[in-house]
Design a protein around this motif. Structure first.
Motif, PDB file in Angstrom:
ATOM      1  N   PHE A 173      26.244  78.382 -16.003  1.00 21.88           N
ATOM      2  CA  PHE A 173      25.272  77.504 -16.650  1.00 21.88           C
ATOM      3  C   PHE A 173      23.873  78.116 -16.597  1.00 21.88           C
ATOM      4  O   PHE A 173      23.133  78.091 -17.587  1.00 21.88           O
ATOM      5  N   ARG A 174      23.502  78.668 -15.452  1.00 25.14           N
ATOM      6  CA  ARG A 174      22.189  79.322 -15.348  1.00 25.14           C
ATOM      7  C   ARG A 174      22.104  80.501 -16.295  1.00 25.14           C
ATOM      8  O   ARG A 174      21.077  80.715 -16.963  1.00 25.14           O
ATOM      9  N   PHE A 175      23.182  81.277 -16.389  1.00 32.98           N
ATOM     10  CA  PHE A 175      23.197  82.437 -17.272  1.00 32.98           C
ATOM     11  C   PHE A 175      23.008  82.007 -18.729  1.00 32.98           C
ATOM     12  O   PHE A 175      22.234  82.607 -19.472  1.00 32.98           O
ATOM     13  N   ARG A 176      23.702  80.950 -19.136  1.00 27.77           N
ATOM     14  CA  ARG A 176      23.580  80.494 -20.521  1.00 27.77           C
ATOM     15  C   ARG A 176      22.178  79.972 -20.824  1.00 27.77           C
ATOM     16  O   ARG A 176      21.621  80.252 -21.881  1.00 27.77           O
ATOM     17  N   ILE A 177      21.608  79.216 -19.888  1.00 22.17           N
ATOM     18  CA  ILE A 177      20.268  78.673 -20.114  1.00 22.17           C
ATOM     19  C   ILE A 177      19.258  79.815 -20.250  1.00 22.17           C
ATOM     20  O   ILE A 177      18.407  79.814 -21.157  1.00 22.17           O
ATOM     21  N   GLN A 178      19.339  80.811 -19.381  1.00 31.57           N
ATOM     22  CA  GLN A 178      18.411  81.953 -19.480  1.00 31.57           C
ATOM     23  C   GLN A 178      18.627  82.724 -20.779  1.00 31.57           C
ATOM     24  O   GLN A 178      17.673  83.176 -21.405  1.00 31.57           O
ATOM     25  N   TYR A 179      19.887  82.862 -21.177  1.00 38.40           N
ATOM     26  CA  TYR A 179      20.175  83.573 -22.424  1.00 38.40           C
ATOM     27  C   TYR A 179      19.599  82.818 -23.624  1.00 38.40           C
ATOM     28  O   TYR A 179      18.990  83.421 -24.514  1.00 38.40           O
ATOM     29  N   LYS A 180      19.777  81.497 -23.660  1.00 35.22           N
ATOM     30  CA  LYS A 180      19.276  80.716 -24.787  1.00 35.22           C
ATOM     31  C   LYS A 180      17.753  80.734 -24.846  1.00 35.22           C
ATOM     32  O   LYS A 180      17.161  80.724 -25.927  1.00 35.22           O
ATOM     33  N   ARG A 181      17.103  80.773 -23.686  1.00 32.19           N
ATOM     34  CA  ARG A 181      15.637  80.783 -23.666  1.00 32.19           C
ATOM     35  C   ARG A 181      15.065  82.109 -24.142  1.00 32.19           C
ATOM     36  O   ARG A 181      13.976  82.155 -24.701  1.00 32.19           O
ATOM     37  N   THR A 231      16.694  84.327 -26.249  1.00 35.72           N
ATOM     38  CA  THR A 231      17.333  84.851 -27.450  1.00 35.72           C
ATOM     39  C   THR A 231      17.299  83.798 -28.547  1.00 35.72           C
ATOM     40  O   THR A 231      17.690  82.647 -28.325  1.00 35.72           O
ATOM     41  N   THR A 232      16.837  84.209 -29.721  1.00 34.24           N
ATOM     42  CA  THR A 232      16.863  83.328 -30.875  1.00 34.24           C
ATOM     43  C   THR A 232      18.166  83.528 -31.646  1.00 34.24           C
ATOM     44  O   THR A 232      18.930  84.456 -31.377  1.00 34.24           O
ATOM     45  N   LYS A 233      18.379  82.667 -32.627  1.00 29.40           N
ATOM     46  CA  LYS A 233      19.568  82.800 -33.458  1.00 29.40           C
ATOM     47  C   LYS A 233      19.571  84.135 -34.200  1.00 29.40           C
ATOM     48  O   LYS A 233      20.609  84.788 -34.340  1.00 29.40           O
ATOM     49  N   ARG A 234      18.420  84.545 -34.668  1.00 28.73           N
ATOM     50  CA  ARG A 234      18.337  85.813 -35.397  1.00 28.73           C
ATOM     51  C   ARG A 234      18.635  86.992 -34.480  1.00 28.73           C
ATOM     52  O   ARG A 234      19.327  87.935 -34.854  1.00 28.73           O
ATOM     53  N   ASP A 235      18.114  86.916 -33.249  1.00 29.47           N
ATOM     54  CA  ASP A 235      18.409  87.978 -32.285  1.00 29.47           C
ATOM     55  C   ASP A 235      19.900  88.039 -31.973  1.00 29.47           C
ATOM     56  O   ASP A 235      20.480  89.123 -31.822  1.00 29.47           O
ATOM     57  N   GLU A 236      20.518  86.878 -31.867  1.00 27.10           N
ATOM     58  CA  GLU A 236      21.947  86.851 -31.570  1.00 27.10           C
ATOM     59  C   GLU A 236      22.764  87.419 -32.723  1.00 27.10           C
ATOM     60  O   GLU A 236      23.778  88.096 -32.509  1.00 27.10           O
ATOM     61  N   GLU A 237      22.348  87.158 -33.948  1.00 26.54           N
ATOM     62  CA  GLU A 237      23.038  87.725 -35.105  1.00 26.54           C
ATOM     63  C   GLU A 237      22.976  89.249 -35.050  1.00 26.54           C
ATOM     64  O   GLU A 237      23.955  89.938 -35.356  1.00 26.54           O
ATOM     65  N   LYS A 238      21.817  89.792 -34.669  1.00 23.00           N
ATOM     66  CA  LYS A 238      21.702  91.243 -34.547  1.00 23.00           C
ATOM     67  C   LYS A 238      22.589  91.787 -33.444  1.00 23.00           C
ATOM     68  O   LYS A 238      23.141  92.881 -33.551  1.00 23.00           O
ATOM     69  N   LEU A 239      22.728  91.004 -32.373  1.00 26.55           N
ATOM     70  CA  LEU A 239      23.541  91.444 -31.247  1.00 26.55           C
ATOM     71  C   LEU A 239      25.022  91.459 -31.591  1.00 26.55           C
ATOM     72  O   LEU A 239      25.768  92.326 -31.131  1.00 26.55           O
ATOM     73  N   LEU A 240      25.458  90.506 -32.412  1.00 22.47           N
ATOM     74  CA  LEU A 240      26.886  90.347 -32.702  1.00 22.47           C
ATOM     75  C   LEU A 240      27.322  91.077 -33.968  1.00 22.47           C
ATOM     76  O   LEU A 240      28.513  91.073 -34.279  1.00 22.47           O
ATOM     77  N   HIS A 241      26.389  91.664 -34.696  1.00 19.33           N
ATOM     78  CA  HIS A 241      26.740  92.341 -35.940  1.00 19.33           C
ATOM     79  C   HIS A 241      26.081  93.717 -35.998  1.00 19.33           C
ATOM     80  O   HIS A 241      24.948  93.893 -35.539  1.00 19.33           O
ATOM     81  N   GLU A 242      26.808  94.672 -36.513  1.00 17.89           N
ATOM     82  CA  GLU A 242      26.318  96.037 -36.690  1.00 17.89           C
ATOM     83  C   GLU A 242      26.516  96.449 -38.153  1.00 17.89           C
ATOM     84  O   GLU A 242      27.479  96.030 -38.803  1.00 17.89           O
ATOM     85  N   THR A 267      31.350  87.029 -26.432  1.00 21.48           N
ATOM     86  CA  THR A 267      31.901  86.902 -25.085  1.00 21.48           C
ATOM     87  C   THR A 267      30.793  87.068 -24.055  1.00 21.48           C
ATOM     88  O   THR A 267      29.689  87.536 -24.359  1.00 21.48           O
ATOM     89  N   LYS A 268      31.112  86.703 -22.822  1.00 23.20           N
ATOM     90  CA  LYS A 268      30.117  86.825 -21.757  1.00 23.20           C
ATOM     91  C   LYS A 268      29.765  88.281 -21.502  1.00 23.20           C
ATOM     92  O   LYS A 268      28.619  88.613 -21.171  1.00 23.20           O
ATOM     93  N   GLU A 269      30.728  89.169 -21.662  1.00 24.34           N
ATOM     94  CA  GLU A 269      30.464  90.594 -21.460  1.00 24.34           C
ATOM     95  C   GLU A 269      29.428  91.101 -22.456  1.00 24.34           C
ATOM     96  O   GLU A 269      28.542  91.893 -22.110  1.00 24.34           O
ATOM     97  N   VAL A 270      29.511  90.646 -23.705  1.00 23.17           N
ATOM     98  CA  VAL A 270      28.540  91.047 -24.719  1.00 23.17           C
ATOM     99  C   VAL A 270      27.168  90.469 -24.380  1.00 23.17           C
ATOM    100  O   VAL A 270      26.139  91.153 -24.504  1.00 23.17           O
ATOM    101  N   LEU A 271      27.135  89.206 -23.952  1.00 22.77           N
ATOM    102  CA  LEU A 271      25.860  88.592 -23.611  1.00 22.77           C
ATOM    103  C   LEU A 271      25.249  89.238 -22.374  1.00 22.77           C
ATOM    104  O   LEU A 271      24.018  89.347 -22.263  1.00 22.77           O
ATOM    105  N   GLN A 272      26.078  89.671 -21.434  1.00 26.34           N
ATOM    106  CA  GLN A 272      25.551  90.344 -20.242  1.00 26.34           C
ATOM    107  C   GLN A 272      24.856  91.645 -20.607  1.00 26.34           C
ATOM    108  O   GLN A 272      23.862  92.012 -19.985  1.00 26.34           O
TER     109      GLN A 272
END
Length: 827
Positions: free
Chosen positions: A704-712, A714-725, A766-771
Motif C-alpha cells: 500500500f505504501r509503495f502504491r501511494i508513493q508511486y501514484k504521487r 507518477t501521472t497518467k501520461r508518465d505511466e503510459e510512457k513507462l508501459l509503452h515503447e 506489474t509490480k516489477e515494472v513499477l519498481q
C-alpha cells in the motif's frame, strides 16, 4: 530446435566421440548426422543464415575462421562444425537467461556435454508438470490414509503403492540433478539436501507400511509439502518462505522480549492469586504461565481476571497493565520491526534479482559475440538465441526487440544494451496502424461508431452510476418486503421484474463498451471484466432461482454490482489497486498458510486422533463445553467436534485456533485427556500463525505504501510512457542490420519497401515494472557498484531527454582503437 531433438543430437555427438576414440582413422558418421539434422532444422527457422558448408573446423576456436566466437562449455572435447558451434552457443546462452529469469544459481549450470541431457530433461515443462502432479498426489494421500476421510479411504496396499510411484518420480529428478550438479554442489544446497533426506525416509516408511499392511506413527508425513514447495511452479511460495526466514531474526528478538514479560507477569500472578481459591488460573506456576500466555491473545479476558477482581478492585491494574504492555505495545512494536525488515528485504530482493539477471546476460553475451565483432551481438546471433529461449516469438517480435535494445543504432548490441534484454521480453508489439478503431473498414462500422459516440458522451458514466444506484435502491426495497416464505423472498430479491430490467441495462452497457473499443481492449480493463462477470453471475442466479426456488446461495450475486460505486472515491481505488499488486504475493502467502495447516494437521492427527472429547474434562473449567447427550445437547456441548479425526476436521480445528477465540478451551481439553505437555503443540501453532500473519500484514502495508508513493510521483501520461515503447523501422534498415533467410521473409510481410513503420510495444503493469520506476536512482547506484566490484571502468549513464521515465541507457566507452575485450569479460 526442440529440446528432445537437441538431446538426441548431443547423444549422437557423444557416441561419435567415443567411436573416434576407439578408431581414430575411421570417418565419424555421427558428425554428419548431426550436421544434417541441424541443417534440416535451422533452414526453417528465422535467424539461420550461417552457411552449412564450413564443416572442416572443429570446436576448438581455430583461427581459420574469424566468425567463431567464445566456445560453449557444452561441447568441450567434441568435434563440431561452425554451425553446430553456434547452435550450442545459442542454447547455452538461452540456459543462462532462463537461470537468470528463474533466479537459479549458476553453480548448477551444466558444464559438459554429458550433463546437458539430464539438465534439459529436468527443465522440460512436461517434467515440471509431472513433478507438480507427483507432489500434489503425495499431499492428497493424507485424505486416504489412516485416519482417513471416510469418503476417500483406500486400502493400505493402494495408497502405499501410489506413494511409492509418486516418490519414484521425485527421486528420478534428484537422480538427474546429481548427474550434472554432482555431490559437492548438492551437499552445499540445503533445500536439495533436505528434500533428498526426506525422500529417503519416506521411501523406507512406505516400504515398511506395504510390508506390514498397516500404518504406523508417521509424523514425517508432515514434511510432504517440501516436495511441492520445491517444484518449478511454486517459485513464489519459495520466495515468500525465504522472506519469512529472513525476517525471523527481529521476530525472534521481539518474541524473546515478549516471553520475558509473559514469564515475569506469570511469576507475579502466581504469588498474587495462587491463594485465591475461586481463581483456578494461578494455582501453580505452569497454570499461571498458561493463563498469561492465553491472555496474550485476549481470548480468556476478562474471565481470568473476574475471580480476583471480585476480591479487590485494585487487582484489575495487574491485568490492565499486562494487556497494555504485551498486546498494545510489544505486539505492535513487533509489527513495526517486521515491517521495516520486510521493506528492506523487498528492496534487497529487487537488487539481488537485478544483479543476478545482469550476471546471466553477461554470461550469455560472452557466448553470442563473434571474433569479427567482440563487443557487439549481431542480429542473427540474437535471433539464434531467441529460437531456444523463446521459440514462440515470431521473426517480427525478435527484430523489434533487437531494434529497441539497439538504442545507439550501431547495428550490434553492446554489453550494456544487451543487459536490458529482460525488459523487452514482456513487450507485445503491434503496428501503429493497428491502433485505429477496430471497426475501421468493417461492416459493423456504423453501429460501432454510434456505440463509440454513446460511450464517449460526457454524461455516459454518470448515467451508468445512476442506474447502479437505482439498482441498489431497488435491492433495499425488496429487502424490506422479506416475509416468512423464504423462497418467495429470494425470488423477489433476485428474480423479480426489476432484477431483469437492471440486468438488461447492464448487458446493454457492456455491449456498447465492447462495440466501442473491441473485445480485446474491453477485457484489458479490470473493472470491465468485473462488471461483465458479476452481471453474468446475477443473470445466471436469476435463471437458477426461477428454476429452483430453494437455491438461496445465488442471492449473493445481485448486490455485487454495487461495488462499482467504490470506484468513485480515490481511497477505494487505492485499496483495489493495492489488491491487484498484492494478488501474486497473497496467493503465495495463502499457499504458505495451507502448507502450515497441512504440517500441523498431520502432527495433530498422529497425536490426538485416538482421543474422544465427548463428555470429557470432568471436574475441569471446560467441562460444560464438552457435555453431550444423544437426545439433546447445549450449544456449548458441540465443542467435541473440534478434533483431529481426519485431515478435513483437523483443518477446521486449526482455523478456529487461528482465530484465537476460545482456543484455550480446546487446548485445555486435550491437556486433560492426553497430558499437560500437549499444550506445547497449541502454543507453538499460535506462535507460527502469529509470525506468518504478521509478515502478511507487513507485506500489505509495504504494498500500500509503495502504491501511494508511486501514484504521487507518477501521472497518467508518465505511466503510459513507462508501459509503452515505440520503434520506428523500415525494410531497408532491417537489411542493413543483417536480416536474412527466413527472418527476412517474415519481415518483408510487415515492412513495405521505402516506408517507415512505427510499432508500439506494450508491457503489463506489474509490480516489477513499477519498481523499476520507483527505484530508478537506486538501480543506477547498484549497477555502478557492480561495475566497480568487477573492475570495469565506470559506466556512462545516459537518460533520454525525451522520456525522463525511461530506464537508463548505460554505455561502456569502447575505444575504436582497442579491439581487445576487457579482462573481466575475456572471450
Amino acid at each position: 530446435m526442440s529440446r528432445n531433438k537437441f538431446i538426441w543430437n548431443v547423444k549422437r555427438i557423444q557416441f561419435a566421440k567415443m567411436a573416434s576414440l576407439r578408431s581414430p582413422s575411421s570417418p565419424s558418421d555421427g558428425y554428419k548426422r548431426f550436421s544434417d539434422d541441424f541443417a534440416n532444422t535451422s533452414i526453417n527457422n528465422y535467424g539461420s543464415n550461417v552457411s552449412n558448408s564450413r564443416t572442416g573446423t572443429d570446436g576448438g576456436g581455430d583461427s581459420s575462421t574469424l566468425d567463431m566466437g567464445s566456445r560453449s562449455s557444452l561441447h568441450t572435447g567434441l568435434h563440431m562444425s561452425e554451425d553446430e558451434h553456434w547452435e550450442m552457443n545459442y542454447h547455452e546462452a538461452a540456459i543462462y537467461l532462463e537461470e537468470g529469469q528463474n533466479n537459479e544459481k549458476f553453480d548448477s549450470h551444466p558444464s559438459s556435454p554429458e550433463e546437458l541431457p539430464a539438465y534439459l530433461r529436468v527443465h522440460n515443462p512436461w517434467y515440471h508438470g509431472l513433478d507438480l502432479l507427483a507432489s500434489l498426489v503425495l499431499i492428497l494421500l493424507a485424505f486416504t490414509e489412516d485416519p482417513a476421510v471416510p469418503t476417500f479411504e483406500l486400502p493400505v496396499w493402494a495408497h502405499g503403492t501410489i506413494e511409492l510411484m509418486a516418490l519414484t518420480v521425485i527421486g528420478i529428478e534428484l537422480h538427474l540433478k546429481l548427474k550434472w550438479i554432482g555431490w559437492s554442489t548438492i551437499l552445499k544446497h540445503k533445500r536439495t539436501m533436505l528434500k533428498g533426506i526426506t525422500l529417503l525416509i519416506m521411501v523406507l516408511e512406505a516400504v515398511v507400511v506395504l510390508c506390514r499392511q498397516s500404518s504406523h506413527f508417521r509424523v514425517t508425513r508432515a514434511l510432504r509439502p517440501i516436495f511441492l514447495v520445491d517444484t518449478r511452479h511454486c517459485g513464489g511460495v519459495r520466495r515468500f518462505i525465504r522472506q519469512i526466514l529472513q525476517s525471523l531474526p527481529p521476530i525472534i528478538d521481539m518474541l524473546g522480549l515478549l516471553m520475558f514479560f509473559v514469564a515475569t507477569y506469570s511469576l507475579l500472578g502466581f504469588y498474587l492469586f495462587s491463594e485465591h481459591v475461586d481463581n483456578g488460573h494461578f494455582q501453580t506456576l505452569s497454570d499461571s504461565f498458561v493463563s498469561m500466555f492465553v491472555l496474550l491473545t485476549s481470548a480468556n479476558f476478562p474471565d481470568v481476571m473476574m475471580p480476583s477482581y471480585a476480591k479487590s478492585k485494585w487487582y484489575a491494574l495487574f491485568f490492565i497493565l499486562y494487556i497494555i504492555t504485551v498486546l498494545y505495545v510489544l505486539m505492535n512494536l513487533m509489527l513495526a520491526v517486521v515491517y521495516e525488515t520486510f521493506t528492506r528485504i523487498e528492496r534487497e530482493k529487487c537488487r539481488a534479482l537485478l544483479l543476478h539477471r545482469r550476471g546471466a546476460t553477461r554470461h550469455a553475451f560472452r557466448l553470442l559475440v563473434s571474433r569479427r565483432a567482440p563487443h557487439a551481438v549481431r542480429l542473427r546471433h540474437f535471433a539464434g538465441l531467441m529460437r531456444h529461449y523463446a521459440p514462440h516469438y515470431n521473426g517480427l517480435d525478435v527484430y523489434l526487440m533487437f531494434k529497441h535494445l539497439n538504442q545507439t543504432g550501431t547495428g550490434g548490441l553492446s554489453r550494456a544494451e544487451f543487459a536490458n534484454v529482460y525488459d523487452v521480453f514482456a513487450l507485445r508489439w503491434a503496428a501503429q496502424t493497428a491502433r485505429a478503431p477496430w471497426y475501421a473498414a468493417s461492416p459493423l462500422e456504423p453501429i460501432a461508431r454510434a456505440a463509440a459516440a454513446a460511450v464517449h458522451w460526457k454524461h455516459f458514466e454518470h448515467l451508468v452510476y445512476a442506474v447502479i444506484v437505482c439498482n441498489g435502491v431497488s435491492l433495499v426495497w425488496r429487502l424490506c418486503q422479506i416475509n416468512e416464505n423464504l423462497q418467495t423472498s429470494a425470488q423477489l430479491l433476485c428474480a423479480s421484474w426489476d432484477t431483469w430490467l437492471f440486468l438488461t441495462l447492464f448487458l446493454i452497457e457492456a455491449a456498447l463498451r465492447m462495440m466501442a473499443s473491441g473485445l480485446a481492449a474491453y477485457l484489458e480493463s479490470g473493472w470491465n471484466v468485473f462488471d461483465l462477470s458479476v452481471t453474468l453471475l446475477a443473470l445466471m442466479g436469476a435463471v437458477l432461482l426461477s428454476i429452483a426456488p430453494g437455491l438461496f446461495i445465488v442471492v449473493i450475486f445481485r448486490p455485487l454490482r454495487l461495488m462499482r460505486l467504490y470506484k468513485l472515491k480515490k481511497r477505494y481505488r487505492d485499496v483495489f489497486g493495492t489488491l491487484v499488486l498484492l494478488s501474486p504475493l497473497m496467493s503465495s502467502a495463502g499457499c504458505v498458510m495451507l502448507v502450515m495447516y497441512y504440517f500441523f494437521s498431520i502432527i495433530g492427527m498422529e497425536l490426538f486422533a485416538s482421543y474422544q472429547l465427548k463428555n470429557c474434562c470432568v471436574n475441569t473449567t471446560v467441562e460444560d463445553f464438552y457435555k453431550y447427550s444423544s437426545n439433546s445437547s447445549t450449544a456449548l456441548g458441540y465443542y467435541y467436534l473440534n478434533n483431529f479425526e481426519n485431515l478435513v476436521t483437523s483443518g477446521v480445528t486449526l482455523f478456529e485456533l487461528t482465530v484465537v477465540n476460545n482456543w484455550f478451551i480446546l487446548m485445555n481439553a486435550y491437556a486433560s485427556v492426553a497430558g499437560q505437555f500437549t499444550r506445547i503443540y497449541f502454543m507453538v501453532f499460535y506462535l507460527f500463525t502469529m509470525v506468518v500473519l504478521t509478515i502478511v500484514v507487513a507485506s500489505v502495508l509495504e504494498a500500500f505504501r509503495f502504491r501511494i508513493q508511486y501514484k504521487r510521483s507518477t501521472t497518467k501520461r508518465d505511466e503510459e510512457k513507462l508501459l509503452h515503447e515505440e520503434v520506428h523501422t523500415s525494410w531497408e534498415e532491417a537489411q542493413r542490420l543483417g536480416a536474412a533467410g527466413t527472418l527476412a521473409d517474415t519481415l518483408r510481410q510487415h515492412l513495405p519497401p521505402g516506408v517507415e513503420v512505427t510499432f508500439i510495444g506494450s508491457r503489463p503493469r506489474t509490480k516489477e515494472v513499477l519498481q523499476r520506476r520507483m527505484y530508478q536512482s537506486e538501480i543506477q547506484k547498484w549497477l555502478a557498484e557492480e561495475d566497480e566490484n568487477e573492475g570495469v571502468p565506470p559506466s556512462t549513464t545516459i537518460t533520454s531527454s525525451e522520456d525522463p521515465l525511461s530506464p537508463p541507457l548505460i554505455h561502456q566507452p569502447d575505444s575504436e582503437d582497442n579491439h581487445q575485450p576487457r579482462p573481466a569479460y575475456q572471450l
